[in-house]
Every structure is written in structure tokens, then in C-alpha cells.
Design a protein around this motif. Structure first.
Motif, short mmCIF file in Angstrom:
data_model
loop_
_atom_site.label_atom_id
_atom_site.label_comp_id
_atom_site.label_asym_id
_atom_site.label_seq_id
_atom_site.Cartn_x
_atom_site.Cartn_y
_atom_site.Cartn_z
N ARG A 116 3.32 4.18 0.13
CA ARG A 116 4.76 4.12 0.37
C ARG A 116 5.03 3.15 1.51
O ARG A 116 4.16 2.90 2.34
CB ARG A 116 5.32 5.50 0.79
CG ARG A 116 5.27 6.61 -0.22
CD ARG A 116 3.92 7.32 -0.35
NE ARG A 116 3.20 7.66 0.85
CZ ARG A 116 3.17 8.87 1.39
NH1 ARG A 116 3.82 9.86 0.84
NH2 ARG A 116 2.43 9.13 2.46
N ALA B 272 0.84 -1.20 0.00
CA ALA B 272 0.00 0.00 0.00
C ALA B 272 0.87 1.24 0.00
O ALA B 272 1.80 1.35 0.82
CB ALA B 272 -0.89 0.02 1.24
N ASN C 71 -6.72 9.05 5.81
CA ASN C 71 -7.92 8.34 5.37
C ASN C 71 -9.12 9.27 5.53
O ASN C 71 -9.23 9.96 6.54
CB ASN C 71 -8.12 7.07 6.20
CG ASN C 71 -7.05 6.02 5.90
OD1 ASN C 71 -6.39 6.08 4.86
ND2 ASN C 71 -6.86 5.09 6.80
N ASN D 190 4.13 -0.21 6.63
CA ASN D 190 2.84 -0.85 6.43
C ASN D 190 2.65 -1.98 7.43
O ASN D 190 3.59 -2.41 8.10
CB ASN D 190 2.73 -1.36 4.99
CG ASN D 190 2.40 -0.22 4.03
OD1 ASN D 190 1.52 0.60 4.31
ND2 ASN D 190 3.11 -0.15 2.91
N HIS D 191 1.40 -2.45 7.48
CA HIS D 191 1.02 -3.47 8.46
C HIS D 191 1.20 -4.89 7.92
O HIS D 191 0.91 -5.16 6.76
CB HIS D 191 -0.45 -3.27 8.85
CG HIS D 191 -1.06 -4.45 9.50
ND1 HIS D 191 -1.03 -4.65 10.87
CD2 HIS D 191 -1.68 -5.54 8.99
CE1 HIS D 191 -1.62 -5.79 11.16
NE2 HIS D 191 -2.03 -6.35 10.03
N LYS E 136 -8.77 1.17 10.41
CA LYS E 136 -7.73 1.56 9.44
C LYS E 136 -8.23 1.47 8.00
O LYS E 136 -7.50 1.76 7.07
CB LYS E 136 -6.47 0.67 9.60
CG LYS E 136 -5.90 0.65 11.01
CD LYS E 136 -5.23 1.95 11.35
CE LYS E 136 -4.87 1.99 12.82
NZ LYS E 136 -4.44 3.32 13.26
N GLN F 77 -0.39 10.15 4.65
CA GLN F 77 -1.71 9.67 4.21
C GLN F 77 -2.78 10.08 5.23
O GLN F 77 -2.55 10.02 6.44
CB GLN F 77 -1.67 8.14 4.10
CG GLN F 77 -3.00 7.54 3.66
CD GLN F 77 -2.90 6.05 3.40
OE1 GLN F 77 -1.88 5.55 2.95
NE2 GLN F 77 -3.97 5.33 3.69
#
Ligand SMILES: C[S@@+](CC[C@H](N)C(=O)[O-])C[C@H]1O[C@@H](n2cnc3c(N)ncnc32)[C@H](O)[C@@H]1O
Length: 460
Positions: free
Chosen positions: A54, A52, A183, A249-250, A302, A181
Motif C-alpha cells: 500500500r 510496494a 518483514n 513508500n521510499h 529494510k 507490514q
């Protein structure tokens, strides 16, 4: 010297968004932000991620346990969560008196005598005064049993403080916030709308300012961490923006772990060996949660669906963290979700192979969760051990994550400073729980994760 900005219009002009930050610009902003904490030859770099947006990637092989980076918070503020002690200084995070703890300059923020006149508090104090906070202390006077005035804080106005602080960052720091980012979630607007009601002169009709504020709150809700902070024995949770840590990222069993030192420093280490070029990941959930629990949490908070290997394995690496007992009479088999790519799967018994609808199993999982959590909140450690060993096995398989978390809670309470003395038998149960949890982390492939370190080093 902190810049003084006196009008909302000046704040907005100062906060002009740079819509398209290039990867190079982002890397430079991160370097400036890291300052002297940036290594000369970092073992990480920023790059577009196949997962997703960067992500952070290894520039060379990184060994498990190795430091990847350390980063100071760009901005912190109170989380003002339910259960937080609101009489905590918003600057130095010390616990304040129980009755009178609001700023003497009437900005209605809780602040200690020393911080009230500090440079750090100056801008936000003037800012809150301009918005004219409604003073709850007068309205709530009758709440004090003695009739004495007692200071009252509105958690909704306190929570907006971190966003306000963003407006007073330097130009480059704000460009970094703008490059993050955000959301777009309607719930975030509610946070601002509710906060606005705490002030008489909140600039709700100033569209450019409100747009900026919505974006900043979006950035905070998408990226900020809740970082524990301890000052003079008083623990509070800070809402902290750590941009580099946030760009990771996760992954449900990540290859890196992060922890915070006194709410203001994030430390990221490799949990497993990471090959050169590999994406460095962290987790946004608790590592011991079941597939469904993580999936629901990520979707609700998220706004994404994780597609990692662990999420795609309904045995959950053989840990069966979701498993519940079969509802078929006479069968005590384990029932697990069948499909992995949905939050409403069918469930199948591994013994009798009967299939159950999700709604039925979700009710059963909720029952187990509520029953066990009620006990955690009300029972002594001794009673909790009895409950876990004797009663839980009647309705909850030992592999279920709620029971595993209950065991972790027992270990945690038994090793707290000032905990009471325990019998050798109780201590043996604690050791058994520790071993069980370490075995689960091993099966998950969690490596040198934060929980393993905590279990091995701090809560022995
Ligand atoms: C804190 S940001 C992570 C950095 C982000 N990739 C960026 O470019 O700024 C969190 C957001 O990244 C995305 N994300 C992170 N991990 C993901 C994953 N495993 N799968 C899908 N989206 C993910 C989601 O949109 C999530 O809300």
C-alpha cells in the motif's frame, strides 16, 4: 481509563490478529487513529502502490511546502540504542538522577517519581513485574567506585518496552498495528530472545503469545521511526510507531519530507509539487548518501532493493556522491560504479577509463570513511576545517558523500547553542560548505526537503 489485563493469555486473546485487513478497513483505522488531526477533505488517500504494497497518494495537486498530514504516535518507547542515556524516564522522557532512577515498584524500568504511580506506567509496570526481571544493580554493585548501590538498566529489556506497550493499546489501535507490514527477519527474533534472557519468567513456551510478540516486533522494526524528543534540555530518541507516515513508500529523492515534533508528532509536507494521483514518497535513508551506501542500508535493514531514477543513474544526478580517485598511477580521475542494479559493481575511471573490481574500491571507500569519521569524533571544529580543506583532497574527491557529510557535521557543530566564537575565515568556510550542500540538494531535485529547511532555517 486504561484497560487492565492481568495474564498473558488475556493479552493474546485481546490481540487476535485480523490477517486480511481490506484497504477500506485500513483507511478507517487510520482515520480513527488520526482523530481530530484528520482534515475534513484530506489531500492524500491510501491505495495499492506500484512500488510496494500500500502507499499514500495525492487526491489533488499538492504544492511544494504544503502540509500533507500531521499524525500523533500510536505508541512510543525508548530506543535504548548504544550511547543512549538509559536513565531517562520511560514515560515523560526527563533525564533522571545518575544513581537511583529505577521504578520503586521494582519493575526495573527507569521512571521518575511522578510517572511511577501514573496510569500510563501502571500496566507495563505490573507486566514487567510478572515477568520477574533480573536485577542487575546487585550484580553490578562493584562497578560503583564508592560501593554504593547504583541502578543499572539492561538496554535489551528496555527496548522490548515499546512492543509490550502495543499489547495495552485499544482494540482498534491494535487492529491497526496488525494491519501493518511486518518483514519476517530472523534478526528480529534475536531481539526478543535476548530480551527474554533479562527475565526469570518470560513466557517463552507460550507459543501464541510468542507469535504475537514476534509479529509486533516485526511491525516495529519494519515501520517505527527514531524520533528525537527534547524535555527540559535533555534530548533522547524515541522508537515511535506513526502508521500513516510509515505507509509512505521510499524514494531516494522523495517528493515529501517528514519531521517530528517532540518525538510524538510527525509532520509530513510536500518537498516538491505532487500532481493529483501521484504517490507521496519519503526517504528511509539519509538524502546525501551515495547510491551504494543507500542500497546496502536498504537491503540490510529494510530488505528491499530500490529501483528509483536516482538509483539507476550512476552519475547520481551529476553529484558523483560515490566518486573516488582513480587507483592508476599518475591518474587523478574520478572513478564511479559502472552498473547500477548491483551492490558489487565494477568501477570505471571517467578519465583513463580503467576498470577496477568492487572489492578494491570498497576497501578504498572504507578507508576514506574511517579516516574522516575518526577525525569527526576526535577533532575540534577548527582542526576539522583544516583537515577537510588541506588533507582530504589528497585522498578523497570533494564530491564524495563522506566528505560532504563531514562538512555538514562542521556546519552543525558551528551553529550549536553554546558553540565557541569563530574567525571570519572559519565562518566563510562554513558558508561555502552550506552553499555546496544546497547545490547538491538542488542537483538531486530534493526541493523543500528537511535538510534544506534545516540548513536554511536552523543551522545558518
Ligand atoms: C514501512 S513499509 C511501507 C508501507 C508498505 N508499502 C505497506 O504496504 O505497508 C516498508 C516496506 O515497504 C516496502 N517498500 C517501501 N518502499 C519501497 C521501494 N521503494 N521499493 C521496494 N519496496 C519498498 C519494503 O518491503 C519495506 O520494507
Amino acid at each position: 481509563m486504561v484497560e487492565r489485563i492481568n495474564t498473558t493469555a488475556a493479552m493474546v486473546a485481546h490481540m487476535a490478529p485480523s490477517r486480511s485487513t481490506t484497504p477500506d478497513q485500513l483507511a478507517r483505522l487510520i482515520d480513527v487513529h488520526l482523530g481530530e488531526l484528520r482534515e475534513e477533505l484530506p489531500n492524500w488517500m491510501l491505495a495499492p502502490s506500484p512500488v510496494a504494497g500500500r502507499g499514500v497518494f495525492a487526491t489533488r495537486d499538492i504544492a511544494a511546502g504544503e502540509l500533507i498530514f500531521r499524525e500523533r504516535a500510536l505508541v512510543v518507547g525508548p530506543t535504548a540504542r548504544k550511547g543512549s542515556q538509559l536513565n531517562t524516564c520511560v514515560c515523560c522522557h526527563r533525564l533522571l538522577g545518575a544513581k537511583q532512577f529505577l521504578c520503586p515498584h521494582r519493575c526495573t524500568l527507569p521512571v521518575c517519581g511522578e510517572c511511577a504511580d501514573s496510569e500510563a506506567h501502571h500496566n507495563e509496570c505490573a507486566h514487567f513485574q510478572r515477568w520477574q526481571p533480573k536485577d542487575l544493580s546487585e550484580e553490578c554493585k562493584e562497578l560503583s567506585p564508592t560501593g554504593e548501590p547504583v541502578d543499572v538498566v539492561n538496554p535489551l529489556s528496555l527496548r522490548i518496552l515499546t512492543a509490550v506497550r502495543v499489547f495495552y493499546l485499544s482494540k482498534e489501535q491494535r487492529a491497526l498495528v496488525d494491519a501493518m507490514q511486518a518483514n519476517a527477519e530472523r534478526g528480529y527474533r534475536q531481539e526478543i530472545i535476548k530480551a527474554a534472557q533479562c527475565f526469570r519468567k518470560f513466557p517463552t513456551t507460550d507459543k501464541p503469545f510468542m507469535d504475537q510478540l514476534f509479529r509486533v516486533v516485526g511491525v516495529l522494526n519494519t515501520n517505527a521511526f527514531e524520533a528525537p524528543c527534547r524535555v527540559d534540555g535533555h534530548e533522547s530518541l524515541l522508537r515511535g510507531l506513526f502508521p500513516l507516515t510509515a505507509i509512505m513508500n521510499h524514494e531516494c529523492t522523495p517528493n515529501a519530507s517528514h519531521y517530528f515534533e517532540n518525538g510524538r508528532l510527525a509532520v509530513v509536507r510536500a518537498a516538491r509539487d505532487i500532481p493529483k494521483g501521484g504517490e507521496i514518497t519519503t526517504t528511509y535513508t539519509k538524502i546525501l548518501w551515495s547510491n551504494l551506501t543507500r542500497g546496502i542500508f536498504l537491503k540490510m535493514t529494510k530488505y528491499f532493493v530500490c529501483n528509483c531514477d536516482r538509483c539507476n543513474d550512476n552519475s547520481e544526478n551529476g553529484t558523483y556522491l560515490s566518486a573516488l580517485f582513480c587507483r592508476e598511477q599518475g591518474c587523478k580521475g574520478l572513478v564511479i560504479p559502472v552498473q547500477t542494479k548491483t551492490l558489487q559493481p565494477d568501477w570505471r575511471c571517467l578519465s583513463c577509463e580503467n576498470v577496477f573490481p568492487h572489492a578494491k574500491m570498497a576497501r578504498y571507500q572504507d578507508f576514506a570513511l574511517n579516516t574522516i569519521n575518526n577525525r569527526i569524533n576526535t577533532c575540534s571544529v577548527r582542526d576539522m576545517i583544516h583537515f577537510i580543506n588541506e588533507l582530504c583532497p589528497r585522498f578523497c574527491p570533494p564530491s564524495n558523500y563522506v566528505l560532504i557529510e563531514a562538512k555538514l557535521n562542521v556546519i552543525w557543530r558551528m551553529t550549536r547553542i553554546g558553540a565557541e566564537e569563530y574567525t571570519p575565515e572559519e565562518l566563510a568556510h562554513k558558508d561555502r560548505y552550506r552553499e555546496e550542500i544546497l547545490a547538491i540538494l538542488h542537483k538531486l531535485g530534493a526541493g523543500e526537503c528537511t535538510l534544506k529547511k534545516l540548513i536554511n532555517e536552523e543551522i545558518q
